[in-house]
Design a protein around this motif. Structure first.
Motif, PDB file in Angstrom:
ATOM      1  N   ASP A  54       0.842  -1.202   0.000  1.00 30.12           N
ATOM      2  CA  ASP A  54       0.000   0.000   0.000  1.00 30.12           C
ATOM      3  C   ASP A  54       0.874   1.247   0.000  1.00 30.12           C
ATOM      4  OD1 ASP A  54      -2.119   1.739   0.038  1.00 30.12           O
ATOM      5  OD2 ASP A  54      -2.571   1.469   2.156  1.00 30.12           O
ATOM      6  N   ALA A  55       1.914   1.204  -0.819  1.00 30.47           N
ATOM      7  CA  ALA A  55       2.780   2.383  -0.923  1.00 30.47           C
ATOM      8  C   ALA A  55       3.055   2.709  -2.383  1.00 30.47           C
ATOM      9  CB  ALA A  55       4.079   2.149  -0.156  1.00 30.47           C
ATOM     10  N   GLY A  56       2.181   2.204  -3.269  1.00 31.05           N
ATOM     11  CA  GLY A  56       2.289   2.564  -4.681  1.00 31.05           C
ATOM     12  C   GLY A  56       2.861   1.465  -5.546  1.00 31.05           C
ATOM     13  N   GLY A  57       2.738   1.683  -6.851  1.00 31.66           N
ATOM     14  CA  GLY A  57       3.190   0.694  -7.828  1.00 31.66           C
ATOM     15  C   GLY A  57       4.538   1.033  -8.424  1.00 31.66           C
ATOM     16  N   TYR A  58       5.331   1.816  -7.722  1.00 31.62           N
ATOM     17  CA  TYR A  58       6.650   2.211  -8.230  1.00 31.62           C
ATOM     18  C   TYR A  58       7.652   1.082  -8.043  1.00 31.62           C
ATOM     19  CZ  TYR A  58       4.356   6.725  -8.176  1.00 31.62           C
ATOM     20  OH  TYR A  58       3.460   7.740  -8.393  1.00 31.62           O
ATOM     21  N   ILE A  59       8.814   1.261  -8.623  1.00 30.12           N
ATOM     22  CA  ILE A  59       9.855   0.228  -8.571  1.00 30.12           C
ATOM     23  C   ILE A  59      10.173  -0.096  -7.107  1.00 30.12           C
ATOM     24  CG2 ILE A  59      11.757   1.936  -8.730  1.00 30.12           C
ATOM     25  CD1 ILE A  59      11.853  -1.306 -10.689  1.00 30.12           C
ATOM     26  N   PRO A  60      10.135  -1.364  -6.734  1.00 26.51           N
ATOM     27  CA  PRO A  60      10.338  -1.682  -5.314  1.00 26.51           C
ATOM     28  C   PRO A  60      11.806  -1.598  -4.911  1.00 26.51           C
ATOM     29  CG  PRO A  60       9.939  -3.688  -6.561  1.00 26.51           C
ATOM     30  CD  PRO A  60       9.767  -2.546  -7.522  1.00 26.51           C
ATOM     31  N   ARG A  61      12.014  -1.113  -3.707  1.00 25.29           N
ATOM     32  CA  ARG A  61      13.372  -1.016  -3.170  1.00 25.29           C
ATOM     33  C   ARG A  61      13.581  -2.004  -2.042  1.00 25.29           C
ATOM     34  NH1 ARG A  61      16.050   4.536  -4.558  1.00 25.29           N
ATOM     35  NH2 ARG A  61      17.226   2.981  -5.645  1.00 25.29           N
ATOM     36  N   GLY A  62      12.534  -2.698  -1.617  1.00 23.35           N
ATOM     37  CA  GLY A  62      12.695  -3.693  -0.571  1.00 23.35           C
ATOM     38  C   GLY A  62      11.413  -3.908   0.202  1.00 23.35           C
ATOM     39  N   PHE A  63      11.589  -4.420   1.410  1.00 24.56           N
ATOM     40  CA  PHE A  63      10.464  -4.684   2.305  1.00 24.56           C
ATOM     41  C   PHE A  63      10.822  -4.181   3.693  1.00 24.56           C
ATOM     42  CE2 PHE A  63      10.196  -8.106  -0.851  1.00 24.56           C
ATOM     43  CZ  PHE A  63       8.838  -8.143  -1.152  1.00 24.56           C
ATOM     44  N   SER A  64       9.801  -3.812   4.447  1.00 23.40           N
ATOM     45  CA  SER A  64      10.014  -3.592   5.879  1.00 23.40           C
ATOM     46  C   SER A  64       9.216  -4.652   6.626  1.00 23.40           C
ATOM     47  CB  SER A  64       9.581  -2.190   6.283  1.00 23.40           C
ATOM     48  OG  SER A  64       8.236  -1.974   5.941  1.00 23.40           O
ATOM     49  N   PHE A  65       9.741  -5.042   7.779  1.00 25.35           N
ATOM     50  CA  PHE A  65       9.147  -6.155   8.517  1.00 25.35           C
ATOM     51  C   PHE A  65       8.882  -5.782   9.961  1.00 25.35           C
ATOM     52  CE2 PHE A  65      11.583  -8.031   5.058  1.00 25.35           C
ATOM     53  CZ  PHE A  65      10.615  -8.844   4.477  1.00 25.35           C
ATOM     54  N   ASP A  66       7.700  -6.157  10.406  1.00 29.35           N
ATOM     55  CA  ASP A  66       7.311  -5.997  11.793  1.00 29.35           C
ATOM     56  C   ASP A  66       7.249  -7.415  12.368  1.00 29.35           C
ATOM     57  OD1 ASP A  66       6.118  -5.480  14.198  1.00 29.35           O
ATOM     58  OD2 ASP A  66       4.245  -4.690  13.362  1.00 29.35           O
ATOM     59  N   THR A  67       8.360  -7.846  12.941  1.00 25.09           N
ATOM     60  CA  THR A  67       8.456  -9.216  13.453  1.00 25.09           C
ATOM     61  C   THR A  67       9.580  -9.242  14.474  1.00 25.09           C
ATOM     62  OG1 THR A  67       8.610 -11.550  12.805  1.00 25.09           O
ATOM     63  CG2 THR A  67      10.080 -10.011  11.669  1.00 25.09           C
ATOM     64  N   ASP A  68       9.834 -10.405  15.079  1.00 27.83           N
ATOM     65  CA  ASP A  68      10.907 -10.423  16.072  1.00 27.83           C
ATOM     66  C   ASP A  68      12.263 -10.539  15.379  1.00 27.83           C
ATOM     67  OD1 ASP A  68      11.516 -13.127  15.524  1.00 27.83           O
ATOM     68  OD2 ASP A  68      10.116 -13.827  17.049  1.00 27.83           O
ATOM     69  N   SER A  69      13.319 -10.369  16.179  1.00 28.67           N
ATOM     70  CA  SER A  69      14.647 -10.265  15.577  1.00 28.67           C
ATOM     71  C   SER A  69      15.113 -11.596  14.985  1.00 28.67           C
ATOM     72  CB  SER A  69      15.657  -9.757  16.601  1.00 28.67           C
ATOM     73  OG  SER A  69      15.685 -10.641  17.706  1.00 28.67           O
ATOM     74  N   VAL A  70      14.624 -12.705  15.512  1.00 24.70           N
ATOM     75  CA  VAL A  70      15.010 -14.004  14.954  1.00 24.70           C
ATOM     76  C   VAL A  70      14.474 -14.129  13.527  1.00 24.70           C
ATOM     77  CG1 VAL A  70      14.754 -16.506  15.168  1.00 24.70           C
ATOM     78  CG2 VAL A  70      15.106 -15.100  17.219  1.00 24.70           C
ATOM     79  N   ASN A  71      13.191 -13.847  13.372  1.00 20.05           N
ATOM     80  CA  ASN A  71      12.611 -13.903  12.026  1.00 20.05           C
ATOM     81  C   ASN A  71      13.268 -12.884  11.094  1.00 20.05           C
ATOM     82  OD1 ASN A  71      10.742 -15.936  12.587  1.00 20.05           O
ATOM     83  ND2 ASN A  71       9.264 -14.467  13.420  1.00 20.05           N
ATOM     84  N   LEU A  72      13.498 -11.699  11.635  1.00 11.59           N
ATOM     85  CA  LEU A  72      14.075 -10.647  10.798  1.00 11.59           C
ATOM     86  C   LEU A  72      15.440 -11.072  10.259  1.00 11.59           C
ATOM     87  CD1 LEU A  72      13.773  -7.775   9.671  1.00 11.59           C
ATOM     88  CD2 LEU A  72      14.973  -6.949  11.698  1.00 11.59           C
TER      89      LEU A  72
END
Lengths: 462, 462
Positions: A352-370
């Motif tokens: 939900d931040a637009g259809g522009y060229i993606p630069r990555g992902f942000s994650f809301d999770t614990d540090s092990v998963n991250l």
């Protein structure tokens, strides 16, 4: 010890990356190739945008629900269904703002639009002196001196150019849109207009959500274009007694029924574990909502399509949710989260931040998963995605509460996003087919890897 | 040993990065802030684009030379001068392509433009059958069978969507534009048209350079839009005997005089060591050359402006070169390289890949310099530049031959570049102010660091 551990971690990491490099590199290459060559998301976006604006409660939104249901029913999902929700039904009417002062010999038009949910101005509009404030401090100073009684307060707080990511500039400035009417009404103001939330100097006003919570009196609230804001500010300096005639008409029809559209492809091994991808079907009413958030819907649908067309099935259940009414109250997201709170969401990724060229992902999770997910980053760098960072996911999937889950958000390049955000410029032609498809493939690739490597982990029999 | 060395390198690298992190992070932050807030490059680009097309030899190109000279004369350079060169003077005339076959009851128009330097069709144009070929293999097969005598050869080789970076798709396809006329003329063809070099499906033809080198007979060469190419291909399948009427008029006025525009700010410590930033002033004649390469010119000028406004002067000489005629023979670059071959160019960075958001730099230098430069990468990642890779620099600065020097090229996001490349769509409105300014600040930041850390190294007294 620290040095040795660091070395160990590096060597382990290098080995691990090498171990998945060959087969996973190949899969990502296939996903990106398929997306770029077929451009299925872009085709779907054209269909969705052809419906027109899709504000929750509108016929456009209802058509979008039907489109989503029909389109996903033709895909390889096991089930597609609607989830009923209650949404507001607010309809924009005539809108006009004209400066009537000595600085011009005729009523000078200023491009204006109502904020979403604004009450209507009286028949014929209202005419009042304008007081410009730079921020809430200035509002309070003037308000306490009684200088805001019966005036139109003009919040001229710009989105700041020095921010690198435009979402930070938005976060910094959006409080005037959200709370401006409530704050100004405390001092007896008749109405408010804000400087539109965009970094461009142009003549398109940008709407968006606002609140009346805590207000004793509801006053009309609009946004004027950045050019209009610059003009109004200049004319006010020349003629502080000049007046603004403001027509912001709208009708509030209370609440009506709408739907989230949900599609599931059951997992081959762990069908009770849900990997959700989502965007929101509704848009603001000034344009086609191509970037916000048609792009997110077709990202999720396109990524699911790519994954379901692969020979080897996913172990976990793949779910696409096209949320209704992100813009105007998060009704769909709240209902979805509540209705599924007994289900095991392992992953929920939002675009939900637009259809522009993606630069990555942000994650809301614990540090092990991250840390586990960040090991995938080198696989995405060839496609331009280098940011695998902790951060928010999205307003819709962020409503889901679960233990040991990965919430994520696709992070496209943000520079052009607020050119079109909530404005008449958010149309299909503003979306680039290849840029859009990079987002689709990236989401598919991420889900593929999380499924393959059982991230986040769940108890297994073996 | 390997492990320990690796660890040592990592620790050293980490320490080194930390040692420059604080002050250099601050300088980069200042450069990006200044660029984003003032948008000086974007303002200059507006002036340059207002001149109109700037094909070498045209009055537009001459006006651009004057604009560059005047504008840089107002900046803080120590000297601004012109370098005379000889350029071709070719002028486009009437252009029209119509399909005359049974598939349509009227002459069906196809959007067409001459390739740069194409000879003219005869008065009234030429009419001939069309033979479509997918590639040179097919050309040779048909040609050897005598099937290309007196026809118009239609090269319908598309830029391939599966390439991740669009420049790779361009490299793959550009041979049909460059050599298509020579190759087809060997088999007796009357003319050639190529499918335009773009990844979009639209109706804008894209021009560009071509050669007649080795051709016994010069035949006219044009490009048709991708929509026209799809239409022509379909109509040909329905009616292989249909004919194309082709009008590609042009005039060749031989050669004329033009100029490179050069500006120097002498280095405070090592004025004989030159750090060059450059772009090319000329453009194709169908539009304003906003991305190609107005952006490169104002990147170099804007970066120099940022650096010269800092309190502490650069140790080495900063030079901006606005090259003339990159597009149509590299005359300016060749003359510049020849005229300055006794000078010590330590660095030459080119921006000629558009004004889109930068993703990094590519460097043509030895591995010692490359490793030193790659250590700066973490400083740029917050601004979205993550690629610090070996690769080409640019057509203009690539002409410079020097020992132990760093040739570099700014690498903007490439997805939208070929939407506008050499077409009528390459206008000011296609450039985003913030995206452009990121490039300016990135070039300034790179030069700042290379100057501060004496990269590439030169003998020093101490």
């Amino acid at each position: 010890m620290i040095k040795i551990n660091t070395l160990g971690a590096i060597l382990f990491s290098a080995l691990t990356i090498n171990s998945f490099a060959q087969s996973d590199e190949k899969v990502l290459r296939e996903l990106f190739t398929e997306a770029l060559e077929n451009q299925q998301s872009y085709k779907w976006l054209g269909e969705l945008c052809a419906i027109g604006p899709r504000l929750a409660g509108s016929t456009g939104a209802q058509e979008a629900v039907e489109w989503g249901f029909q389109t996903m029913s033709k895909m390889d999902f096991d089930t597609v269904y609607l989830q009923e929700i209650s949404v507001p039904h607010w309809v924009r009417g005539a809108e006009k703002a004209t400066w009537e002062g000595k600085a011009t010999s005729f009523p000078y038009p200023l491009a204006v639009t109502s904020l979403g949910g604004s009450v209507s101005t009286p028949p014929g509009g209202l005419v009042a002196r304008v007081v410009e404030v730079g921020d809430y401090n200035e509002l309070d100073s003037l308000g306490k001196l009684g200088k805001l009684q019966d005036v139109i307060v003009f919040y001229n707080y710009p989105m700041k150019q020095h921010f690198i990511k435009t979402f930070h500039a938005y976060s910094d400035a959006v409080k005037y849109r959200w709370m401006g009417a409530v704050r100004a009404s405390e001092y007896g103001a008749k109405a408010v207009v804000i400087r539109s939330l965009t970094l461009r100097t142009d003549d398109f006003p940008h709407t968006g959500s606002m609140t009346y919570e805590g207000a004793e009196k509801k006053i009309p609230a609009g946004a004027i274009s950045t050019i209009a804001a610059d003009n109004l500010s200049r004319m006010l300096r020349n003629d502080p007694q000049g007046k603004l005639r403001l027509v912001l008409e709208s009708q509030d029809f209370g609440r009506t029924v709408s739907y989230n559209v949900i599609a599931d492809k059951f997992g081959a091994e762990y069908p009770e574990e849900i990997m959700l991808m989502g965007g929101h079907l509704d848009s603001w009413d000034l344009a086609e909502g191509a970037h916000d958030d048609g792009a997110g819907c077709v990202h999720a649908m396109g990524a699911a399509d790519l994954l379901m067309k692969r020979k080897s099935p996913l172990k976990r259940t793949l779910r696409v949710v096209l949320y209704m009414n992100e813009e105007f109250g998060l009704d769909g997201a709240r209902m979805y989260a509540k209705a599924t709170e007994e289900q095991d969401h392992v992953i929920a990724i939002e675009s939900d931040a637009g259809g522009y060229i993606p630069r990555g992902f942000s994650f809301d999770t614990d540090s092990v998963n991250l840390l586990k997910i960040q090991r995938f980053q080198p696989l995405f760098v060839p496609y331009g995605l280098f940011e695998f960072i902790p951060g928010g996911s999205g307003a819709d999937v962020g409503q889901i509460r679960g233990k040991n889950m990965v919430l994520g958000g696709l992070r496209p390049e943000s520079q052009r996003y607020f050119d079109v955000h909530h404005a008449a410029t958010d149309v299909y032609g503003a979306v680039h087919p290849r840029e859009l498809e990079f987002g689709t493939a990236a989401m598919a690739g991420l889900i593929y890897l999380l499924d393959k490597y059982d991230i986040p982990s769940r108890p297994r029999k073996n």
